[in-house]
Scaffold this active site. Structure first.
Site, PDB file in Angstrom:
ATOM      1  N   ASP A 115       0.806  -1.244  -0.026  1.00 40.67           N
ATOM      2  CA  ASP A 115       0.027  -0.134  -0.374  1.00 40.67           C
ATOM      3  C   ASP A 115       1.338   1.096  -0.096  1.00 40.67           C
ATOM      4  OD1 ASP A 115      -2.128  -1.768   0.376  1.00 40.67           O
ATOM      5  OD2 ASP A 115      -2.432  -1.093   2.434  1.00 40.67           O
ATOM      6  N   TYR A 209      -8.222   4.214  -2.003  1.00 43.35           N
ATOM      7  CA  TYR A 209      -8.659   4.280   0.261  1.00 43.35           C
ATOM      8  C   TYR A 209      -8.807   5.377   0.036  1.00 43.35           C
ATOM      9  CZ  TYR A 209      -6.726   4.077   4.654  1.00 43.35           C
ATOM     10  OH  TYR A 209      -7.132   3.992   5.688  1.00 43.35           O
TER      11      TYR A 209
END
Length: 215
Positions: A115, A209
């Site tokens: 991520d 996100y």
């Protein structure tokens, strides 16, 4: 920017990334060839917006009553060579620095690493403090790499971001995954994540996100 940089130094303390007076945060002044950085050798509990120092992109003191950080040349080099960078952080955080002492990149074996870092956290070359050698090593390692953090061999962590807060986040995350991967290796061999999965995780975290501004 003085207030922002002064305040973010408290986060280095809060997350246990620094001891004594080691470590520093800097932030580029928007629209100017200047950056704000911590003064050298001043305790974290004494840092205020007023005693932050302002330097040009050659590392020369422009404004402030204190000498700038001993890492100023490295920060200046990053700002000169990487115009997209708006913040730089340096720490000697324990677990990440332990990887740096081994000269070993942290492998991408956690989704949180995919991520934030888009792959492994790389190692930069050994360099001495005093000129921009450290900065050149940071730039050479991170240009073309998705990681916002680098482990400078035998030294510690440097992280970058679009602003100082993003650079601090990268330093916090670097120490967190360095600790977890170290613990994992004590238990056995960590399982790598495949490149295609890393790409998907990185794209989702960077572009989907969190809260997004309405378009």
């Amino acid at each position: 920017m003085r207030a922002t940089v002064a305040g973010l130094h408290a986060e280095l303390v809060n997350y246990g990334l620094v001891v004594w007076t080691a470590g520093n945060v800097s932030g580029r002044v928007p629209g100017e060839d200047l950056f704000v950085i911590k003064p050298s050798g001043v305790s974290y509990d004494e840092l205020t917006p007023e005693n932050m120092v302002v330097c040009d992109l050659d590392g020369n003191l422009v404004e402030g009553a204190h000498a700038p950080s001993s890492d100023t040349a490295a920060h200046a080099c990053v700002y000169r060579e990487m115009p997209e960078v708006g913040g730089v952080v340096h720490t000697h955080s324990t677990y990440a620095s332990a990887w740096a002492a081994r000269g070993e990149p942290i492998p991408c074996v956690l989704t949180a690493m995919a991520d934030e870092f888009g792959g492994e956290i790389p190692v930069g070359p050994f360099a001495l403090i005093g000129d921009d050698s450290i900065g050149q090593g940071i730039v050479q390692t991170l240009k073309g790499h998705r990681s916002p953090a680098v482990l400078m061999q035998n030294h510690g962590v440097f992280s970058i971001g679009k602003d100082p807060k993003a650079a601090v986040k990268a330093a916090v995350m670097c120490e967190d995954v360095a600790r977890t991967v170290h613990v994992s290796r004590q238990l056995g061999t960590p399982l790598p994540i495949g490149p295609a999965h890393i790409d998907r995780l990185y794209d989702r975290y960077q572009n989907v996100y969190g809260q997004r501004s309405p378009r």
